[in-house]
Design a protein around this motif. Structure first.
Motif, PDB file in Angstrom:
ATOM      1  N   ILE A  70       0.836  -1.210   0.000  1.00 41.59           N
ATOM      2  CA  ILE A  70       0.000   0.000   0.000  1.00 41.59           C
ATOM      3  C   ILE A  70       0.867   1.256   0.000  1.00 41.59           C
ATOM      4  CG2 ILE A  70      -1.672   1.311   1.354  1.00 41.59           C
ATOM      5  CD1 ILE A  70      -2.772  -1.379   2.355  1.00 41.59           C
ATOM      6  N   LEU A  71       1.898   1.270   0.849  1.00 44.36           N
ATOM      7  CA  LEU A  71       2.758   2.447   0.947  1.00 44.36           C
ATOM      8  C   LEU A  71       3.606   2.653  -0.303  1.00 44.36           C
ATOM      9  CD1 LEU A  71       3.944   2.035   4.644  1.00 44.36           C
ATOM     10  CD2 LEU A  71       2.340   3.734   3.767  1.00 44.36           C
ATOM     11  N   SER A  72       3.784   1.608  -1.112  1.00 43.55           N
ATOM     12  CA  SER A  72       4.620   1.727  -2.310  1.00 43.55           C
ATOM     13  C   SER A  72       3.988   2.648  -3.361  1.00 43.55           C
ATOM     14  CB  SER A  72       4.873   0.347  -2.921  1.00 43.55           C
ATOM     15  OG  SER A  72       3.668  -0.230  -3.418  1.00 43.55           O
ATOM     16  N   TYR A  73       2.706   2.970  -3.211  1.00 51.32           N
ATOM     17  CA  TYR A  73       2.055   3.890  -4.148  1.00 51.32           C
ATOM     18  C   TYR A  73       2.354   5.354  -3.823  1.00 51.32           C
ATOM     19  CZ  TYR A  73      -0.637  -0.058  -5.978  1.00 51.32           C
ATOM     20  OH  TYR A  73      -1.001  -1.250  -6.566  1.00 51.32           O
ATOM     21  N   LEU A  74       2.999   5.605  -2.696  1.00 53.04           N
ATOM     22  CA  LEU A  74       3.269   6.981  -2.280  1.00 53.04           C
ATOM     23  C   LEU A  74       4.605   7.456  -2.818  1.00 53.04           C
ATOM     24  CD1 LEU A  74       2.160   6.814   1.466  1.00 53.04           C
ATOM     25  CD2 LEU A  74       0.801   7.474  -0.519  1.00 53.04           C
ATOM     26  N   ASN A  75       4.711   8.768  -3.052  1.00 52.92           N
ATOM     27  CA  ASN A  75       5.999   9.354  -3.416  1.00 52.92           C
ATOM     28  C   ASN A  75       6.771   9.690  -2.144  1.00 52.92           C
ATOM     29  OD1 ASN A  75       4.768  11.656  -2.409  1.00 52.92           O
ATOM     30  ND2 ASN A  75       4.359  12.530  -4.433  1.00 52.92           N
ATOM     31  N   MET A 122       7.098   1.621   9.926  1.00 50.80           N
ATOM     32  CA  MET A 122       6.581   1.026   8.690  1.00 50.80           C
ATOM     33  C   MET A 122       7.205   1.682   7.454  1.00 50.80           C
ATOM     34  SD  MET A 122       2.533   0.205   9.120  1.00 50.80           S
ATOM     35  CE  MET A 122       2.113   1.905   9.430  1.00 50.80           C
ATOM     36  N   THR A 123       7.349   3.008   7.496  1.00 57.49           N
ATOM     37  CA  THR A 123       7.871   3.716   6.329  1.00 57.49           C
ATOM     38  C   THR A 123       9.383   3.659   6.240  1.00 57.49           C
ATOM     39  OG1 THR A 123       7.922   5.809   7.572  1.00 57.49           O
ATOM     40  CG2 THR A 123       5.927   5.305   6.301  1.00 57.49           C
ATOM     41  N   ASN A 124      10.041   3.222   7.306  1.00 58.81           N
ATOM     42  CA  ASN A 124      11.503   3.131   7.315  1.00 58.81           C
ATOM     43  C   ASN A 124      11.926   1.773   6.739  1.00 58.81           C
ATOM     44  OD1 ASN A 124      14.127   4.064   7.846  1.00 58.81           O
ATOM     45  ND2 ASN A 124      14.157   3.112   9.863  1.00 58.81           N
ATOM     46  N   ASN A 148      13.726  -0.430   3.597  1.00 58.99           N
ATOM     47  CA  ASN A 148      14.654  -0.405   2.463  1.00 58.99           C
ATOM     48  C   ASN A 148      13.939  -0.717   1.154  1.00 58.99           C
ATOM     49  OD1 ASN A 148      17.401   0.273   3.196  1.00 58.99           O
ATOM     50  ND2 ASN A 148      17.395  -1.567   4.479  1.00 58.99           N
ATOM     51  N   THR A 149      12.933  -1.589   1.206  1.00 61.35           N
ATOM     52  CA  THR A 149      12.192  -1.931  -0.008  1.00 61.35           C
ATOM     53  C   THR A 149      11.511  -0.706  -0.597  1.00 61.35           C
ATOM     54  OG1 THR A 149      11.793  -4.169   0.838  1.00 61.35           O
ATOM     55  CG2 THR A 149      10.385  -3.400  -0.957  1.00 61.35           C
ATOM     56  N   LEU A 150      10.828   0.074   0.242  1.00 63.74           N
ATOM     57  CA  LEU A 150      10.118   1.265  -0.222  1.00 63.74           C
ATOM     58  C   LEU A 150      11.082   2.313  -0.772  1.00 63.74           C
ATOM     59  CD1 LEU A 150       7.534   1.660   2.687  1.00 63.74           C
ATOM     60  CD2 LEU A 150       7.089   0.790   0.382  1.00 63.74           C
ATOM     61  N   TRP A 151      12.141   2.584  -0.026  1.00 64.66           N
ATOM     62  CA  TRP A 151      13.047   3.670  -0.420  1.00 64.66           C
ATOM     63  C   TRP A 151      13.956   3.263  -1.574  1.00 64.66           C
ATOM     64  CZ3 TRP A 151      12.262   8.527   0.810  1.00 64.66           C
ATOM     65  CH2 TRP A 151      11.444   8.817   1.906  1.00 64.66           C
ATOM     66  N   TYR A 152      14.254   1.971  -1.698  1.00 68.68           N
ATOM     67  CA  TYR A 152      15.034   1.536  -2.856  1.00 68.68           C
ATOM     68  C   TYR A 152      14.245   1.780  -4.147  1.00 68.68           C
ATOM     69  CZ  TYR A 152      17.370  -1.458  -6.238  1.00 68.68           C
ATOM     70  OH  TYR A 152      17.999  -1.929  -7.379  1.00 68.68           O
ATOM     71  N   ASN A 153      12.953   1.451  -4.132  1.00 63.53           N
ATOM     72  CA  ASN A 153      12.125   1.683  -5.326  1.00 63.53           C
ATOM     73  C   ASN A 153      12.084   3.166  -5.683  1.00 63.53           C
ATOM     74  OD1 ASN A 153      11.525  -1.048  -5.542  1.00 63.53           O
ATOM     75  ND2 ASN A 153       9.676  -0.882  -4.283  1.00 63.53           N
ATOM     76  N   PRO A 166      14.554   5.004  15.738  1.00 65.85           N
ATOM     77  CA  PRO A 166      15.628   4.285  15.036  1.00 65.85           C
ATOM     78  C   PRO A 166      16.148   5.132  13.886  1.00 65.85           C
ATOM     79  CG  PRO A 166      13.471   3.386  14.463  1.00 65.85           C
ATOM     80  CD  PRO A 166      13.250   4.341  15.586  1.00 65.85           C
ATOM     81  N   PRO A 167      17.404   4.952  13.519  1.00 64.36           N
ATOM     82  CA  PRO A 167      17.979   5.746  12.417  1.00 64.36           C
ATOM     83  C   PRO A 167      17.348   5.370  11.090  1.00 64.36           C
ATOM     84  CG  PRO A 167      19.486   3.997  13.077  1.00 64.36           C
ATOM     85  CD  PRO A 167      18.371   3.996  14.080  1.00 64.36           C
ATOM     86  N   PRO A 168      17.424   6.268  10.097  1.00 63.43           N
ATOM     87  CA  PRO A 168      16.862   5.947   8.776  1.00 63.43           C
ATOM     88  C   PRO A 168      17.560   4.729   8.168  1.00 63.43           C
ATOM     89  CG  PRO A 168      17.380   8.288   8.954  1.00 63.43           C
ATOM     90  CD  PRO A 168      17.988   7.622  10.141  1.00 63.43           C
ATOM     91  N   CYS A 169      16.817   3.959   7.408  1.00 59.35           N
ATOM     92  CA  CYS A 169      17.395   2.795   6.734  1.00 59.35           C
ATOM     93  C   CYS A 169      18.356   3.262   5.638  1.00 59.35           C
ATOM     94  CB  CYS A 169      16.302   1.901   6.152  1.00 59.35           C
ATOM     95  SG  CYS A 169      15.282   2.694   4.891  1.00 59.35           S
ATOM     96  N   LYS A 170      19.139   2.333   5.117  1.00 56.65           N
ATOM     97  CA  LYS A 170      20.189   2.670   4.144  1.00 56.65           C
ATOM     98  C   LYS A 170      19.656   3.422   2.937  1.00 56.65           C
ATOM     99  CE  LYS A 170      23.296   0.476   0.806  1.00 56.65           C
ATOM    100  NZ  LYS A 170      23.835  -0.798   0.293  1.00 56.65           N
TER     101      LYS A 170
END
Length: 304
Positions: free
Chosen positions: A70-75, A92-94, A96-101, A151-155
């Motif tokens: 669901i979150l993958s549709y967001l910019n 949830m938003t932190n 790697n899958t979401l931010w890599y895309n 927690p720190p931001p993911c890579k």
């Protein structure tokens, strides 16, 4: 009479039993009448307790795979806004899958080497650190509410944020030009960098290693008998492709030549290195693969 005494006398129990027998409309009318007769402080307290009863965060109850879908549709801006909702939403938003895309969409994957593995988000490049601070000033800790640190931001979130900062600074002219590095006698043909070192190749048959903090020339890599067409630095090694047909490997810190790889019968035009192997292309129409540590050929790719 105190609430405890009423409970003990069974008054509340009797009221509850009668209330359960009411129709939905009767329940609504009774509760509305009770609320209209309550004082404002009591209404505020009741409102606070009702919020907890009525709130239901669907996303936090979904499987991780479904919530990420669901979150993958967001910019990126929308995803960052979601992270402000609560600690659970930030977690949830932190991802790697979401931010890599998102990095793939913006072509930021190429900047991954600029971001170190430091979980605090620091970068191995001082230039990136300075650039990132322009849009992300340090927070004033006096205004932070007490509580556990998030927690720190993911890579890949760090890659996106710092790459976006670089892009914005470049577009808005927020950069300064370092003093020119002058030493080569003929045009520079190729450059490469790693950490605080930059290496430049030239048609003057030399390769120079520079310290990007002091802007000083550390080494002159000699031994090339013709123009150096390409240079790459990887894992502390410098690989050069020379018009004399030789691929050379140097130590970036000492400047010592570790290997001179002979095989091409024409000029070496391009070289790449992944830290284990070297791939070189030449005007002899061959692509050759070398073992970077043993300094020997692995195989040749003909047919070009």
């Amino acid at each position: 009479m105190a609430a405890g005494a009423l409970l003990g006398s069974g008054v509340y129990a009797d009221m509850s039993k009668h209330f359960e027998g009411f129709t939905e409309q009767q329940k609504y009318d009774l509760v509305l009448q009770l609320l209209q007769n309550m004082e404002l402080p009591h209404l505020r307290r009741l409102y606070s307790e009702m919020q907890q009863l009525l709130s239901f965060d669907l996303m936090t109850h979904l499987p991780t795979e479904l919530s990420e879908s669901i979150l993958s549709y967001l910019n990126a801006p929308s995803l960052s806004t979601c992270a402000l909702c609560s600690r659970k939403w930030r977690q949830m938003t932190n991802s790697n899958t979401l931010w890599y895309n998102l990095c793939v969409q913006k072509d930021y994957v190429r900047f991954v080497d600029l971001v170190s593995s430091d979980p605090n988000g620091s970068s191995g490049s001082s230039q990136v650190q300075r650039s990132h601070r322009l849009t992300s000033p340090p927070a004033n800790k006096q205004h932070l509410s007490p509580g556990p640190s998030p927690p720190p931001p993911c890579k890949w979130k760090r890659v996106y944020l710092q790459s976006h900062a670089l892009e914005v600074h470049w577009r808005r002219g927020r950069y300064s030009v370092a003093p020119l590095l002058r030493a080569h006698r003929l045009p520079v043909t190729s450059i490469s960098y790693e950490d605080d070192l930059l290496v430049s190749a030239s048609r003057d048959n030399t390769v120079r290693v520079w310290n990007m903090n002091s802007l000083a020339s550390l080494h002159v890599l000699e031994g090339h008998t013709d123009a150096v067409n390409d240079v790459v630095m990887k894992d502390g090694l410098i690989v050069t492709g020379c018009a004399d047909g030789v691929v050379r490997v140097f130590d970036s810190r000492s400047g010592q030549c570790l290997h001179a790889l002979h095989g091409h019968t024409g000029s070496v035009e391009h070289v790449v290195c992944n830290g284990r192997s070297i791939v070189s292309t030449g005007t002899d129409c061959y692509v050759r693969v070398w073992d970077v540590h043993l300094g020997r050929p692995l195989f040749s790719l003909a047919g070009h």
